[in-house]
Design a protein around this motif. Structure first.
Motif, PDB file in Angstrom:
ATOM      1  N   MET A   1       0.763  -1.195   0.009  1.00 36.53           N
ATOM      2  CA  MET A   1       0.104   0.019  -0.019  1.00 36.53           C
ATOM      3  C   MET A   1       0.970   1.122   0.081  1.00 36.53           C
ATOM      4  SD  MET A   1      -3.039   1.079   2.780  1.00 36.53           S
ATOM      5  CE  MET A   1      -3.837  -0.184   2.383  1.00 36.53           C
ATOM      6  N   ASN A   2       0.437   2.156  -0.927  1.00 37.87           N
ATOM      7  CA  ASN A   2       1.278   3.376  -0.731  1.00 37.87           C
ATOM      8  C   ASN A   2       0.988   4.186   0.350  1.00 37.87           C
ATOM      9  OD1 ASN A   2       2.400   5.940  -1.633  1.00 37.87           O
ATOM     10  ND2 ASN A   2       1.671   6.205  -3.838  1.00 37.87           N
ATOM     11  N   LYS A   3       1.964   4.381   0.994  1.00 38.57           N
ATOM     12  CA  LYS A   3       1.929   5.255   2.456  1.00 38.57           C
ATOM     13  C   LYS A   3       1.847   6.556   1.992  1.00 38.57           C
ATOM     14  CE  LYS A   3       3.639   1.310   5.428  1.00 38.57           C
ATOM     15  NZ  LYS A   3       4.921   0.977   6.360  1.00 38.57           N
ATOM     16  N   LYS A   4       2.355   7.112   1.169  1.00 38.85           N
ATOM     17  CA  LYS A   4       2.364   8.518   0.914  1.00 38.85           C
ATOM     18  C   LYS A   4       1.137   8.971   0.283  1.00 38.85           C
ATOM     19  CE  LYS A   4       7.392   8.529   0.290  1.00 38.85           C
ATOM     20  NZ  LYS A   4       8.600   9.016  -0.509  1.00 38.85           N
ATOM     21  N   ALA A   5       0.162   8.201  -0.183  1.00 34.92           N
ATOM     22  CA  ALA A   5      -1.143   8.613  -0.670  1.00 34.92           C
ATOM     23  C   ALA A   5      -2.144   8.604   0.279  1.00 34.92           C
ATOM     24  CB  ALA A   5      -1.656   7.894  -2.113  1.00 34.92           C
ATOM     25  N   ALA A   6      -3.247   9.118  -0.073  1.00 32.59           N
ATOM     26  CA  ALA A   6      -4.355   9.161   0.781  1.00 32.59           C
ATOM     27  C   ALA A   6      -5.174   7.769   0.555  1.00 32.59           C
ATOM     28  CB  ALA A   6      -5.567  10.227   0.347  1.00 32.59           C
ATOM     29  N   VAL A   7      -6.081   7.361   1.367  1.00 34.13           N
ATOM     30  CA  VAL A   7      -6.561   6.151   1.328  1.00 34.13           C
ATOM     31  C   VAL A   7      -8.195   6.354   1.716  1.00 34.13           C
ATOM     32  CG1 VAL A   7      -6.977   3.628   2.182  1.00 34.13           C
ATOM     33  CG2 VAL A   7      -4.701   4.807   2.284  1.00 34.13           C
ATOM     34  N   CYS A  20     -14.722   7.280   4.828  1.00 36.12           N
ATOM     35  CA  CYS A  20     -13.767   8.334   5.264  1.00 36.12           C
ATOM     36  C   CYS A  20     -12.436   8.506   4.323  1.00 36.12           C
ATOM     37  CB  CYS A  20     -13.361   7.873   6.653  1.00 36.12           C
ATOM     38  SG  CYS A  20     -12.352   6.770   7.082  1.00 36.12           S
ATOM     39  N   ILE A  21     -11.581   9.394   4.361  1.00 35.28           N
ATOM     40  CA  ILE A  21     -10.438   9.487   3.725  1.00 35.28           C
ATOM     41  C   ILE A  21      -9.325   9.747   4.773  1.00 35.28           C
ATOM     42  CG2 ILE A  21      -9.010  10.846   2.021  1.00 35.28           C
ATOM     43  CD1 ILE A  21     -11.771   9.863   0.621  1.00 35.28           C
ATOM     44  N   ASP A  22      -8.420   8.829   4.849  1.00 38.13           N
ATOM     45  CA  ASP A  22      -7.386   8.607   5.408  1.00 38.13           C
ATOM     46  C   ASP A  22      -6.107   9.693   4.925  1.00 38.13           C
ATOM     47  OD1 ASP A  22      -8.560   7.910   7.770  1.00 38.13           O
ATOM     48  OD2 ASP A  22      -7.795   5.815   7.178  1.00 38.13           O
ATOM     49  N   ILE A  23      -5.728  10.730   5.234  1.00 42.08           N
ATOM     50  CA  ILE A  23      -4.530  11.448   4.588  1.00 42.08           C
ATOM     51  C   ILE A  23      -3.370  11.325   5.442  1.00 42.08           C
ATOM     52  CG2 ILE A  23      -4.198  13.868   3.672  1.00 42.08           C
ATOM     53  CD1 ILE A  23      -7.219  14.363   3.776  1.00 42.08           C
ATOM     54  N   PRO A  24      -2.261  11.155   4.792  1.00 41.85           N
ATOM     55  CA  PRO A  24      -1.090  10.985   5.383  1.00 41.85           C
ATOM     56  C   PRO A  24      -0.563  12.454   5.742  1.00 41.85           C
ATOM     57  CG  PRO A  24      -0.638  10.637   2.941  1.00 41.85           C
ATOM     58  CD  PRO A  24      -2.191  10.525   3.273  1.00 41.85           C
ATOM     59  N   LYS A  25       0.267  12.496   6.930  1.00 43.54           N
ATOM     60  CA  LYS A  25       0.609  13.600   7.643  1.00 43.54           C
ATOM     61  C   LYS A  25       2.137  13.381   7.579  1.00 43.54           C
ATOM     62  CE  LYS A  25      -1.575  15.910  10.831  1.00 43.54           C
ATOM     63  NZ  LYS A  25      -2.150  15.989  12.157  1.00 43.54           N
ATOM     64  N   SER A  29       1.501   9.891  10.885  1.00 37.78           N
ATOM     65  CA  SER A  29       0.128   9.692  11.241  1.00 37.78           C
ATOM     66  C   SER A  29      -0.800  10.150  10.139  1.00 37.78           C
ATOM     67  CB  SER A  29      -0.176  10.463  12.378  1.00 37.78           C
ATOM     68  OG  SER A  29       0.097  11.816  12.110  1.00 37.78           O
ATOM     69  N   GLU A  30      -1.961   9.957  10.489  1.00 39.96           N
ATOM     70  CA  GLU A  30      -2.768  10.273   9.249  1.00 39.96           C
ATOM     71  C   GLU A  30      -4.155  11.147   9.868  1.00 39.96           C
ATOM     72  OE1 GLU A  30      -2.929   6.107   6.559  1.00 39.96           O
ATOM     73  OE2 GLU A  30      -4.130   6.388   8.162  1.00 39.96           O
ATOM     74  N   GLU A  31      -4.765  11.907   9.017  1.00 39.02           N
ATOM     75  CA  GLU A  31      -5.870  12.768   9.436  1.00 39.02           C
ATOM     76  C   GLU A  31      -7.179  11.997   8.572  1.00 39.02           C
ATOM     77  OE1 GLU A  31      -7.444  17.119   8.894  1.00 39.02           O
ATOM     78  OE2 GLU A  31      -5.639  16.627   7.754  1.00 39.02           O
ATOM     79  N   THR A  76      -3.843  16.349  -3.180  1.00 43.09           N
ATOM     80  CA  THR A  76      -3.702  15.003  -2.350  1.00 43.09           C
ATOM     81  C   THR A  76      -4.514  14.116  -3.082  1.00 43.09           C
ATOM     82  OG1 THR A  76      -4.093  16.224  -0.311  1.00 43.09           O
ATOM     83  CG2 THR A  76      -5.117  14.076  -0.374  1.00 43.09           C
ATOM     84  N   LYS A  77      -3.939  12.917  -3.403  1.00 43.79           N
ATOM     85  CA  LYS A  77      -4.241  11.998  -4.414  1.00 43.79           C
ATOM     86  C   LYS A  77      -4.862  10.641  -3.578  1.00 43.79           C
ATOM     87  CE  LYS A  77      -3.351  14.507  -7.985  1.00 43.79           C
ATOM     88  NZ  LYS A  77      -4.401  15.219  -8.787  1.00 43.79           N
TER      89      LYS A  77
END
Length: 326
Positions: A1-7, A20-25, A29-31, A76-77
């Motif tokens: 899984m791409n840890k630099k992209a949103a999920v 929900c969208i998990d956005i990497p910080k 961590s994730e927002e 953000t992708k």
């Protein structure tokens, strides 16, 4: 899984689909950005097209959020999707889902039945035990070191013992028995009339409505509310609690961990919002599996879906996760 992209995470139930969208910080961590709930999936229809549609709904909403002051960068992708869904068959082809969302720039998808994501939401992937997920319907998942077992989740006609729809069905049956003179009088009669109208016409409404399961489930809150003052409601709630505990015990036994000294049992979903149900469920579990630790869920189904990409091959849940990448 791409840890630099949103999920994107989806929790697709029959009552509603949450996302929900998990956005990497930068700190690792994730927002989490929660999106508005959409109508639920229908198990009587092909599932993959419905999930594709709900995914496109989520992307449209996310695009709107990017245009509003929510601190979501324009660059953000979303590259990955994790889905937990009711009615997901074992032979589900993740490739079909990926093909249907590839126009959105998605390169990887993980899919599992909601009994899997419900388990991960409540206990995570490092603990053995059983999780009962009880809302409109109910499904239970047991996990041990080598085996995993699903119990119930067979729908309102042949299963869902202890679920909200099951309680609502028993409540309406009790109201109709009282109406006919076949059963004791109960406060559930008034509840049935308030929700559905004339008792002698309720069956016409239910049998012609494809949302009848949802409507039955809506009665559960009234049933639990009346449990302290109405003998019929008390009996229904007691039966529901016992059925849920039996499912948990069965899942533990079939997963080979009912005699383990350190197993966990958790109940999640709207049915467990009732203190009566929660307390009686605990009582029945303690009588069946005295050594079990009963814990509150550590997360929600969306957080459970998020974990799908991190399940190791030696975990028995791994074989239940459909995965596709391009």
């Amino acid at each position: 899984m791409n840890k630099k992209a949103a999920v994107l995470c989806l929790d697709a139930g029959q009552t509603g689909v949450r996302a929900c969208i998990d956005i990497p910080k930068p700190d690792g961590s994730e927002e989490r950005i929660d999106l508005p709930e959409k109508p639920g999936v229908k198990n009587s229809h092909p599932l993959i097209p419905q999930l594709i549609e709900r995914t496109h709904d989520a992307f449209r909403m996310f695009s709107r959020y990017q245009n509003e002051p929510m601190n979501i960068g324009k660059d953000t992708k979303i590259r990955s999707i994790c889905v937990g869904s009711s009615g997901l068959p074992k032979d589900c082809r993740a490739e079909d889902f990926l093909d249907g969302v590839s126009d959105l720039g998605i390169s990887e998808v993980f899919m599992a039945h909601d009994s899997v994501t419900g388990y991960l939401a409540a206990l995570g992937h490092e603990r053995y035990g059983a999780v009962v997920s009880a809302g409109t319907g109910v499904v239970t998942r047991g996990v041990g070191p080598h085996l995993t077992k699903r119990v119930d989740g067979w729908g309102w006609m042949i299963g869902n013992a202890g679920a909200a729809s099951w309680m609502g069905k028993l409540a309406l049956e009790a109201a109709m028995r009282a109406y006919d003179g076949r059963g004791p009088q109960t406060g559930l009669t008034k509840v049935a009339e308030e929700r559905f109208g004339r008792l002698d016409k309720i069956y016409l409404k239910l049998y012609s409505d494809d949302q009848s399961t949802k409507h039955l489930g809506s009665m559960a809150e009234d049933v639990t509310r009346l449990a302290g003052e109405d003998a019929v409601a008390f009996e229904i709630c007691s039966k529901a609690s016992k059925e849920l505990a039996i499912s948990a015990y069965t899942a533990l036994r079939e997963a080979g961990v009912d005699k383990y000294p350190d197993i966990a049992v958790s109940g999640r979903g709207s049915v467990f919002n009732s203190r009566f149900i929660s307390n009686h469920f605990t009582m029945y579990i303690r009588s069946m599996v005295p050594d079990a630790t009963i814990i509150d869920p550590i997360g929600d189904p969306l957080s459970g879906a998020r974990q799908l990409g991190y399940i190791e091959p030696d975990n028995p849940l791994h074989s239940l996760i459909a995965h596709a990448t391009k």
